[in-house]
Structures are given as structure tokens and as C-alpha cells.
Design a protein around this motif. Structure first.
Motif, PDB file in Angstrom:
ATOM      1  N   ILE A   1      -7.573   2.520  -8.600  1.00 13.01           N
ATOM      2  CA  ILE A   1      -8.709   3.390  -8.289  1.00 13.01           C
ATOM      3  C   ILE A   1      -9.446   2.887  -7.052  1.00 13.01           C
ATOM      4  CG2 ILE A   1      -8.997   4.102 -10.683  1.00 13.01           C
ATOM      5  CD1 ILE A   1     -11.376   2.215 -10.868  1.00 13.01           C
ATOM      6  N   ILE A   2      -9.145   1.675  -6.652  1.00 15.79           N
ATOM      7  CA  ILE A   2      -9.681   1.131  -5.411  1.00 15.79           C
ATOM      8  C   ILE A   2      -8.602   0.259  -4.771  1.00 15.79           C
ATOM      9  CG2 ILE A   2     -10.722  -0.837  -6.604  1.00 15.79           C
ATOM     10  CD1 ILE A   2     -12.912  -0.847  -4.479  1.00 15.79           C
ATOM     11  N   GLY A   3      -8.473   0.370  -3.471  1.00 15.53           N
ATOM     12  CA  GLY A   3      -7.440  -0.396  -2.782  1.00 15.53           C
ATOM     13  C   GLY A   3      -6.152   0.392  -2.634  1.00 15.53           C
ATOM     14  N   PRO A   4      -5.111  -0.226  -2.087  1.00 14.69           N
ATOM     15  CA  PRO A   4      -3.828   0.465  -1.882  1.00 14.69           C
ATOM     16  C   PRO A   4      -3.086   0.727  -3.185  1.00 14.69           C
ATOM     17  CG  PRO A   4      -3.640  -1.865  -1.309  1.00 14.69           C
ATOM     18  CD  PRO A   4      -5.089  -1.609  -1.596  1.00 14.69           C
ATOM     19  N   LYS A   5      -1.969   1.439  -3.085  1.00 13.41           N
ATOM     20  CA  LYS A   5      -1.151   1.742  -4.265  1.00 13.41           C
ATOM     21  C   LYS A   5      -0.618   0.459  -4.894  1.00 13.41           C
ATOM     22  CE  LYS A   5       0.370   6.285  -2.670  1.00 13.41           C
ATOM     23  NZ  LYS A   5       1.547   7.146  -2.322  1.00 13.41           N
ATOM     24  N   HIS A   6      -0.220   0.571  -6.173  1.00 10.44           N
ATOM     25  CA  HIS A   6       0.200  -0.623  -6.905  1.00 10.44           C
ATOM     26  C   HIS A   6       1.397  -1.324  -6.261  1.00 10.44           C
ATOM     27  CE1 HIS A   6       2.995   2.382  -8.634  1.00 10.44           C
ATOM     28  NE2 HIS A   6       3.796   1.356  -8.819  1.00 10.44           N
ATOM     29  N   THR A   7       2.308  -0.559  -5.611  1.00 12.33           N
ATOM     30  CA  THR A   7       3.463  -1.183  -4.967  1.00 12.33           C
ATOM     31  C   THR A   7       3.050  -2.056  -3.787  1.00 12.33           C
ATOM     32  OG1 THR A   7       3.735   0.841  -3.641  1.00 12.33           O
ATOM     33  CG2 THR A   7       5.077   0.631  -5.618  1.00 12.33           C
ATOM     34  N   GLU A   8       1.938  -1.689  -3.150  1.00  6.84           N
ATOM     35  CA  GLU A   8       1.423  -2.471  -2.021  1.00  6.84           C
ATOM     36  C   GLU A   8       0.444  -3.538  -2.495  1.00  6.84           C
ATOM     37  OE1 GLU A   8      -0.145   1.007  -0.242  1.00  6.84           O
ATOM     38  OE2 GLU A   8       1.542   1.292   1.120  1.00  6.84           O
ATOM     39  N   LEU A   9      -0.412  -3.149  -3.439  1.00  6.10           N
ATOM     40  CA  LEU A   9      -1.402  -4.099  -3.955  1.00  6.10           C
ATOM     41  C   LEU A   9      -0.722  -5.273  -4.655  1.00  6.10           C
ATOM     42  CD1 LEU A   9      -4.337  -4.855  -4.425  1.00  6.10           C
ATOM     43  CD2 LEU A   9      -4.340  -3.403  -6.468  1.00  6.10           C
ATOM     44  N   GLY A  10       0.403  -5.007  -5.333  1.00  6.76           N
ATOM     45  CA  GLY A  10       1.134  -6.082  -6.000  1.00  6.76           C
ATOM     46  C   GLY A  10       1.542  -7.177  -5.031  1.00  6.76           C
ATOM     47  N   LEU A  11       1.983  -6.786  -3.835  1.00  9.84           N
ATOM     48  CA  LEU A  11       2.358  -7.768  -2.817  1.00  9.84           C
ATOM     49  C   LEU A  11       1.127  -8.483  -2.272  1.00  9.84           C
ATOM     50  CD1 LEU A  11       4.357  -9.114  -0.877  1.00  9.84           C
ATOM     51  CD2 LEU A  11       4.159  -7.113   0.609  1.00  9.84           C
ATOM     52  N   LEU A  12       0.053  -7.741  -2.007  1.00 11.83           N
ATOM     53  CA  LEU A  12      -1.160  -8.352  -1.469  1.00 11.83           C
ATOM     54  C   LEU A  12      -1.751  -9.361  -2.451  1.00 11.83           C
ATOM     55  CD1 LEU A  12      -2.972  -5.314   0.224  1.00 11.83           C
ATOM     56  CD2 LEU A  12      -1.301  -6.899   1.183  1.00 11.83           C
TER      57      LEU A  12
ATOM     58  N   ALA B   1      -0.301  -5.993 -16.228  1.00 13.42           N
ATOM     59  CA  ALA B   1       1.172  -5.918 -16.263  1.00 13.42           C
ATOM     60  C   ALA B   1       1.780  -5.494 -14.932  1.00 13.42           C
ATOM     61  CB  ALA B   1       1.622  -4.969 -17.377  1.00 13.42           C
ATOM     62  N   TYR B   2       1.344  -6.127 -13.838  1.00 13.82           N
ATOM     63  CA  TYR B   2       1.964  -5.891 -12.533  1.00 13.82           C
ATOM     64  C   TYR B   2       3.262  -6.694 -12.460  1.00 13.82           C
ATOM     65  CZ  TYR B   2      -1.500  -3.149  -9.934  1.00 13.82           C
ATOM     66  OH  TYR B   2      -2.291  -2.135  -9.472  1.00 13.82           O
ATOM     67  N   ARG B   3       4.367  -6.030 -12.735  1.00 12.16           N
ATOM     68  CA  ARG B   3       5.651  -6.718 -12.867  1.00 12.16           C
ATOM     69  C   ARG B   3       6.026  -7.484 -11.598  1.00 12.16           C
ATOM     70  NH1 ARG B   3      10.276  -3.165 -15.356  1.00 12.16           N
ATOM     71  NH2 ARG B   3       9.778  -1.856 -13.553  1.00 12.16           N
ATOM     72  N   PHE B   4       5.851  -6.860 -10.440  1.00 12.49           N
ATOM     73  CA  PHE B   4       6.224  -7.537  -9.195  1.00 12.49           C
ATOM     74  C   PHE B   4       5.396  -8.801  -8.993  1.00 12.49           C
ATOM     75  CE2 PHE B   4       5.403  -8.453  -4.746  1.00 12.49           C
ATOM     76  CZ  PHE B   4       6.695  -8.623  -4.269  1.00 12.49           C
ATOM     77  N   SER B   5       4.081  -8.690  -9.173  1.00  7.58           N
ATOM     78  CA  SER B   5       3.200  -9.846  -8.961  1.00  7.58           C
ATOM     79  C   SER B   5       3.533 -10.981  -9.919  1.00  7.58           C
ATOM     80  CB  SER B   5       1.736  -9.431  -9.130  1.00  7.58           C
ATOM     81  OG  SER B   5       1.380  -8.442  -8.187  1.00  7.58           O
TER      82      SER B   5
END
Length: 412
Positions: free
Chosen positions: A157-168, A207-211
Motif C-alpha cells: 500500500i506504500i512503496g513499490p510492488k512486492h517484486t521490487e520491494l522484496g529486493l530493496l 511471508a516475502y518469499r524472495f526476501s
């Protein structure tokens, strides 16, 4: 006029101004794509203007040709594309490959203090996004668990999409560890350690799998490095503790347990050749097979980035790989995407060039290496250099860490 030029040189075109633009750029990564694009252009104009007002000797190294070479490939692809409108979109979107390397080529060297301050602000911005999204999950936890079970990620709801936020998030974790290592004040070290714990806990909660997987990977690599290279046997104990944390997380955090169950079911769609529809990993594997068929038909020049999606859809029509139309996704792998778009010869050349530049930094710039690992992992799972947030983060950090006057604290 000379007085005005003197004012520009001494009061405007300074390291503080350059730092401020970089700070706005970091803010844009998390909160505004428009600000991100504008700040990148301003950084480019500022560096060139600063150089011409106060010329200094430029050290032109091979690394500055790496990303412009990739941008040149985008330009050349226009000669064999069938979709010129989409080709122009790619040129604009990927102009970061040109403007950021040139900006750092003409900029002055950056001191370590500025790098550390930017790292801290990067962490703060990420921490805000992560905490707000965690609160959103807690407020709707029952529905969130249902979504996780169905292999759905929360939309930030704030910040980039989960695919991008996971990396950040992973990048922030690395930067926190870096700041922890160089900090001499015990109170500050405890604060950094606490923030790392908060990030570690919250990525499990949402549960951010990538992170989760990436941070585990980094910790394991670091422990093995310390254990085998530096003979610090306490890090072997660290690996055992990490295994215990994994087991504890699976058994005590419902979202982690459901994500694991979902991932196992997801992987079975490949290992047991089950129906891949609505299975994230299964659909990605089908996309890989589809992409390879297209590559076999266009091995030398590829199909051009502008036509890549259309060519894959044509292949899906020949072989659906059991996927219904709505699940026929595009390739989620940066390296395969390069081969698909530009052909095998250029892609191998670019990957070799990139690998050589990374190898040069192994013994001289440890922070650079630990930042690169998450990006490489992300490129295996996403089109990292085709997303605005991740492409800007990668290119910016790539040159920022290499532009500092003193080498960062050696983590390896």
C-alpha cells in the motif's frame, strides 16, 4: 558573469548538491517513479555541467561502457523490430543505462561519509515501507493467510510492488550489516542490530518469499566464508542456529508455514509434471520452455525487446504447455530475457563483461559484492533490468559504490 560562474562553482555545483540529488533519487525509488525519473536526469545534467565549469581529469574505465553497450543493443534492435512504438518505449525506459553511467563518469569522487548517509536514508525509506505494509497485514491477517495459501503476495500500500520491494528489503539488510560493521559506537551498533532483527522478523510475518530466501542465502554464504576462509569456527554454530530459526519460523509463524506448503505444492507442478495453472513456479517454468523455443528460432539476433512478448504469445499458441490463456506469462529471468531479445552472441558478451567487472571487485570492494549477490539472485527470478525501480537501483548502486574515494569497510 565571472562572479556568477564563481557562485555556481563554489556554492551550487558542490558535493553537497550532488549528495542532495542522490538523496532525492533514493526517495524516488520508494515513493515516486516520477521523482525517480526526474532526479536521474538532473543527476546527469548536474554532473556534466559541473565538469565543464570545473574540468578535471576523467578516469575512463571499461566499466563505464558496460551499460551503454546494452543500451546500444536496444537501439540496434530497432532495425529488426516490427513494433516501433514499443521500441521507443524501451529506449525511454532504459535510458538509465546511458544517463547514470555518464553522470558518474563526469562526477567527482564521493567520500565514504556521503555513501554511509545515503545507505542510512535508503534503510529508513525501506523501513517505512516495510512497517506500513506489515501493519496492513496485521489488520487483515485472516484474509492475508488465505491469500498466502493461494500463492498470492500482498500488494504494497506504500512503496513499490512486492517484486521490487522484496529486493530493496534485502539491499537494506546488507546496508544495515555494512553500517553495523563500520560503526564504532556501541549504542549505534545495537540500534543497527535491532533494525536487522526487525526486518528479519517482519519479512517472515508478511511471508516475502524472495526476501526470506535471499537473506538466508546471504547469511549462509557469509558464515561459510568466515568458517572455511578465516577459520572462525563460531560461524559453523551460526549455521546451526539459522537452521533452528528456520524450523522455529515454520512451526510458529502461520504465514511462513502456509508459504512453505504453497511452495512445495508449487514445485510439484514441475517435479511431478502436474497442471501448472495458478502455480507461480510452474507457470514460470512453462514460460522458460516457451522462451527457449523462441530462442531456438532466433539464436543470433533474438527477436528484439519490443517484439519479445508477442513472439512468446505466438509460441504459446503452438504449445500451451497446459496453461490457459490468462496464465501464459512472460519470461521471468533476466538472463534468458537478454538471449530472447538480443540473441546468444551479444548476451554471452554482456554477461561475460559484467562477470569480469564483478570479479575485479571481489578482493577490493566487499560491499559491492554483497550488494551484487541479491541482484543476481533476483535476475534469476525476475526481469530485474526491465523494471523501473530495480533497474535504477542496480545501476545507481553499481556506480555509487565504485565512485567513493576510500574503499568501504572490508566485509570479506
Amino acid at each position: 558573469m565571472p562572479k556568477f560562474e564563481h557562485f555556481l562553482k563554489n556554492y551550487f555545483f558542490t558535493e553537497k548538491t550532488f549528495f542532495s540529488i542522490c538523496l532525492i533519487f533514493v526517495f524516488g525509488l520508494f515513493f515516486s517513479r516520477a521523482i525517480l525519473s526526474i532526479s536521474a536526469v538532473i543527476l546527469f545534467i548536474f554532473s556534466i555541467t559541473q565538469y565543464f565549469l570545473n574540468p578535471t581529469k576523467i578516469k575512463i574505465r571499461a566499466v563505464y561502457f558496460l551499460f551503454p553497450l546494452l543500451y546500444l543493443a536496444y537501439i540496434i534492435s530497432g532495425f529488426y523490430t516490427d513494433d516501433f512504438s514499443q521500441w521507443r518505449v524501451h529506449l525511454i525506459k532504459n535510458s538509465v543505462f546511458l544517463i547514470i553511467p555518464i553522470a558518474f563518469l563526469f562526477s567527482k569522487e564521493i567520500n565514504t561519509k556521503a555513501l554511509n548517509q545515503l545507505a542510512l536514508w535508503f534503510i529508513i525509506c525501506c523501513f517505512v515501507c516495510l512497517n506500513v505494509n506489515t501493519i496492513e497485514v496485521l489488520l487483515n491477517y485472516d484474509q492475508f493467510l488465505i491469500d498466502v495459501k493461494d500463492s498470492k503476495n500482498i500488494e504494497a500500500i506504500i512503496g513499490p510492488k512486492h517484486t521490487e520491494l522484496g529486493l530493496l528489503i534485502v539491499i537494506s539488510f546488507v546496508l544495515l550489516f555494512y553500517l553495523y560493521c563500520i560503526e564504532k559506537i556501541k549504542r549505534n551498533r545495537l540500534i543497527f542490530l535491532f533494525l536487522m532483527f526487525i526486518i528479519f522478523f517482519e519479512i517472515h510475518l508478511i511471508a516475502y518469499r524472495f526476501s526470506i530466501l535471499n537473506i538466508y542465502l546471504l547469511i549462509i554464504i557469509y558464515c561459510f566464508k568466515e568458517f572455511f576462509i578465516r577459520k572462525k569456527f563460531k560461524y559453523f554454530l551460526g549455521i546451526l542456529v539459522l537452521i533452528g530459526v528456520i524450523i522455529l519460523g515454520i512451526n510458529t509463524i502461520p504465514s511462513v508455514e502456509k508459504r512453505l506448503q504453497n511452495s512445495i505444492i508449487d514445485l510439484k507442478s514441475i517435479t511431478e509434471n502436474e497442471n501448472p495453472n495458478y502455480q507461480s513456479v510452474g507457470q514460470r517454468w512453462a514460460a522458460v520452455k516457451c522462451a527457449f523455443e523462441v530462442i531456438k528460432a532466433h539464436p543470433i539476433l533474438g527477436v528484439s525487446p519490443a517484439d519479445a512478448k508477442f513472439e512468446m504469445q505466438k509460441q504459446y499458441e503452438k504449445n500451451s504447455y497446459l496453461l490457459i490463456p490468462e496464465n501464459r506469462i512472460f519470461i521471468h529471468n533476466q538472463f534468458i530475457y537478454l538471449v530472447l531479445s538480443f540473441g546468444i552472441p551479444f548476451s554471452l558478451l554482456f554477461i561475460l563483461f559484467l562477470t569480469l567487472e564483478i570479479y575485479k571487485k571481489i578482493k577490493t570492494n566487499a560491499l559491492f559484492i554483497w550488494l551484487i549477490i541479491p541482484f543476481v539472485f533476483h535476475m534469476m527470478l525476475e526481469n530485474t533490468l526491465e523494471r523501473q525501480i530495480t533497474i535504477n537501483t542496480f545501476v545507481f548502486l553499481f556506480f555509487m559504490v565504485n565512485a567513493i574515494k576510500q574503499k568501504p569497510h572490508q566485509l570479506i
